[in-house]
Scaffold this motif. Sequence first.
Motif, mmCIF file in Angstrom:
data_model
loop_
_atom_site.group_PDB
_atom_site.id
_atom_site.type_symbol
_atom_site.label_atom_id
_atom_site.label_comp_id
_atom_site.label_asym_id
_atom_site.label_seq_id
_atom_site.Cartn_x
_atom_site.Cartn_y
_atom_site.Cartn_z
ATOM 1 N N TYR B 49 0.834 -1.199 0.000
ATOM 2 C CA TYR B 49 0.000 0.000 0.000
ATOM 3 C C TYR B 49 0.867 1.247 0.000
ATOM 4 O O TYR B 49 0.593 2.201 -0.707
ATOM 5 C CB TYR B 49 -0.937 -0.006 1.217
ATOM 6 C CG TYR B 49 -1.876 1.171 1.263
ATOM 7 C CD1 TYR B 49 -2.958 1.252 0.410
ATOM 8 C CD2 TYR B 49 -1.653 2.227 2.161
ATOM 9 C CE1 TYR B 49 -3.813 2.342 0.432
ATOM 10 C CE2 TYR B 49 -2.496 3.309 2.193
ATOM 11 C CZ TYR B 49 -3.584 3.374 1.333
ATOM 12 O OH TYR B 49 -4.416 4.459 1.359
ATOM 13 N N ARG B 53 1.044 4.159 -2.856
ATOM 14 C CA ARG B 53 0.859 5.584 -2.602
ATOM 15 C C ARG B 53 1.965 6.390 -3.261
ATOM 16 O O ARG B 53 1.726 7.456 -3.819
ATOM 17 C CB ARG B 53 0.849 5.881 -1.088
ATOM 18 C CG ARG B 53 -0.360 5.367 -0.346
ATOM 19 C CD ARG B 53 -1.635 6.027 -0.827
ATOM 20 N NE ARG B 53 -1.624 7.477 -0.614
ATOM 21 C CZ ARG B 53 -2.293 8.085 0.338
ATOM 22 N NH1 ARG B 53 -3.032 7.392 1.184
ATOM 23 N NH2 ARG B 53 -2.237 9.397 0.473
ATOM 24 N N SER B 57 1.975 9.304 -6.323
ATOM 25 C CA SER B 57 2.201 10.637 -5.761
ATOM 26 C C SER B 57 2.628 11.655 -6.816
ATOM 27 O O SER B 57 2.402 12.842 -6.655
ATOM 28 C CB SER B 57 3.235 10.567 -4.645
ATOM 29 O OG SER B 57 4.450 10.087 -5.173
ATOM 30 N N GLN B 101 -11.110 8.550 0.383
ATOM 31 C CA GLN B 101 -9.694 8.739 0.063
ATOM 32 C C GLN B 101 -8.990 7.395 -0.044
ATOM 33 O O GLN B 101 -8.186 7.171 -0.947
ATOM 34 C CB GLN B 101 -9.024 9.631 1.115
ATOM 35 C CG GLN B 101 -9.301 11.109 0.859
ATOM 36 C CD GLN B 101 -9.033 11.979 2.070
ATOM 37 O OE1 GLN B 101 -8.898 11.481 3.192
ATOM 38 N NE2 GLN B 101 -8.971 13.284 1.863
ATOM 39 N N ASN B 102 -9.304 6.504 0.878
ATOM 40 C CA ASN B 102 -8.723 5.168 0.817
ATOM 41 C C ASN B 102 -9.120 4.467 -0.472
ATOM 42 O O ASN B 102 -8.303 3.811 -1.108
ATOM 43 C CB ASN B 102 -9.184 4.319 2.003
ATOM 44 C CG ASN B 102 -8.594 4.789 3.305
ATOM 45 O OD1 ASN B 102 -7.774 5.694 3.322
ATOM 46 N ND2 ASN B 102 -9.015 4.179 4.407
ATOM 47 N N SER B 105 -7.268 5.965 -3.415
ATOM 48 C CA SER B 105 -5.828 5.762 -3.348
ATOM 49 C C SER B 105 -5.442 4.444 -4.010
ATOM 50 O O SER B 105 -4.346 4.303 -4.511
ATOM 51 C CB SER B 105 -5.343 5.803 -1.905
ATOM 52 O OG SER B 105 -5.746 4.645 -1.231
#
Lengths: 146, 472
Positions: B49, B53, B57, B101-102, B105
């Motif tokens: 995870y 991310r 980014s 958001q999770n 993502s």
Amino acid sequence: ECSDLKPPCPYILPCLHLSVGLSVCLQESSSQTTKGAKSARRKRLKPCSLREVEVTVGELGLGYDSDETLLFRYCSGRCTARRRRNYDIALEHTRRAGLIKKGRRDKVQYSPCCRPIAYEKDISFLDNNSRYHTVQEVLARECGCA
Amino acid sequence: MILLNLLSVLVLLGSVCVVCVWGHGWREPLDCVRALELCNGDSQCSSSYRIMRQCLSGGARDRQTMLAGRECQGAIEVLQDSSLYDCRCKRAMKKELQCLQNYWSIHQGLTESGEDFYEMSPYELHEFSEEFRHASIISDSSLSKASPCSEPGKPCNPCLDAAKACNLNETCKRQRSNYIAICNKLSQPSLANQEPCSRKRCHKALRQFFERVQWELSYPLLFCSCSDQACAERRRQTIVPACSHQEKHRPSCLELRRACRSDALCRSRLADFHTNCQMTGHSITSCPHDNYHGCLMAYVGLIGSDVTPNYMDSSPSNSTISPWCSCRGTGNQENECDAFLRDFTHNTCLKNAIQAFGYGPEGSVLPVIESLATPFPPIQPPLNSKPAPSLHANEIKPQDSTCVFSTCANLKDGEQKCIPSNDFECEEALLAQGSKGEEGRAQHSAAAPGTLIVRECVSVCMSMLGLLLQAL
């Protein structure tokens, strides 16, 4: 409902406001029949509390032209003699004793009134010209004898 | 002979229905807050995870090359097997924003470009509202050709009636007064030349209004049906468009979409709108699963976001709905822009849903009746016409689909095909069998892919029932 100055009610007995310019004192009467009629009237008058009626904003008379309906909350009812403060008693006594002069420019009330003690913050509505308005302190939220 | 036929069909029907409804356990999708917690408890998942991310980014161009890299691909593979992969969020849940958001993502990385034209909704499927349906049926039977104006003599304004109903309810009145006061309040004199109001605060108050007030009171303000302009203007004014909708500058719709997608909440609401109000040729109402309420909910969800939609004019019957944007001067992207805009301005599903809400019977009962008369269309493809492929392959799990598709295949050999829609019937039939009680119902209402399967299952049952009736 507030008591008027005329007729002055005897100490501790509240005033019943009947219509414009006419008030009677609630008191024990010698006659049996009038006593019954008066206590019935007294019973009919509920203690000071919040009431409501459905009206349109236009009918409130605040100068807004809007057909939006809302619940107008107001205060009404009897303020019992028990709620009389020493202030009311003292005021009445000094007035009667002529220490406070009667005059047109001087109006005193020596029994408590049923009035809002809290208002709703604001009420918003759309008027008939599609403009929004927010008005403060239109609706009573809580009532008390002040 | 006929009796024997009948008996066999009956037995088949019974067994299929039982197998369909209770045979497999559909599971409630995990919410993405909980899913991340679970993932963090597993060292491999949590490190994947973190890598993911990082892969996401960078800027849009960097992201492409990053994602193609070996490390990122490895992380994606691990995450696809984790609970994060098919987690969902609930509207107005605690920590909704964090959940969304999770969700993004990981899903941002899973779709090929990271941004499809239509994205899958991170929300669970909206429930069919029984009340909505019943309300329309009741008004249908009692007033037959019910128009919203039934009181003779009085000028008819259903939008005014909606305002009255709201004002007579404490919560609705308070919440409405609140957003009106905020949206109608002029900014400080020093800022007067910039914005007529605080748009951000207004949007927040509007979202709060639609979240906290029951839909029975809030939707009529927005979807009232009008026969004159005064009414339609009131309807247009519902969300205080001068503050929440209009702006001095009218951006291009693609610009608006880009802005929306950079915000997890707006992106989710937009995806939800696309999922639930997507026009489909496979149902009579042209809404996915004939679910009007789902579309209206998704539409309302957009109010208070960057793509807040509204009526563009005060035409009583033929008003256009659009977010505040245009496609002028978008050059070579004009087609894409138009396609985006047309989902608002020329959306039959949305139009039907709004009309059905305003008039009650008109739209919601009619299509159901019609569907009996028309020949059965082939089985409906799942939700989107252009879904994220990786997502949809897994949406219907193999062990789940055996029931639906094998049965349908068998049926297709005969003259009868499967009934894809009639969801209302299905729902009803399912509830009628509710001997499993609260637990069963809760599971059914919550499961997103699961409910889909069940609906198809019940559809099959209904089609079998049709067979049976024909045999009779």
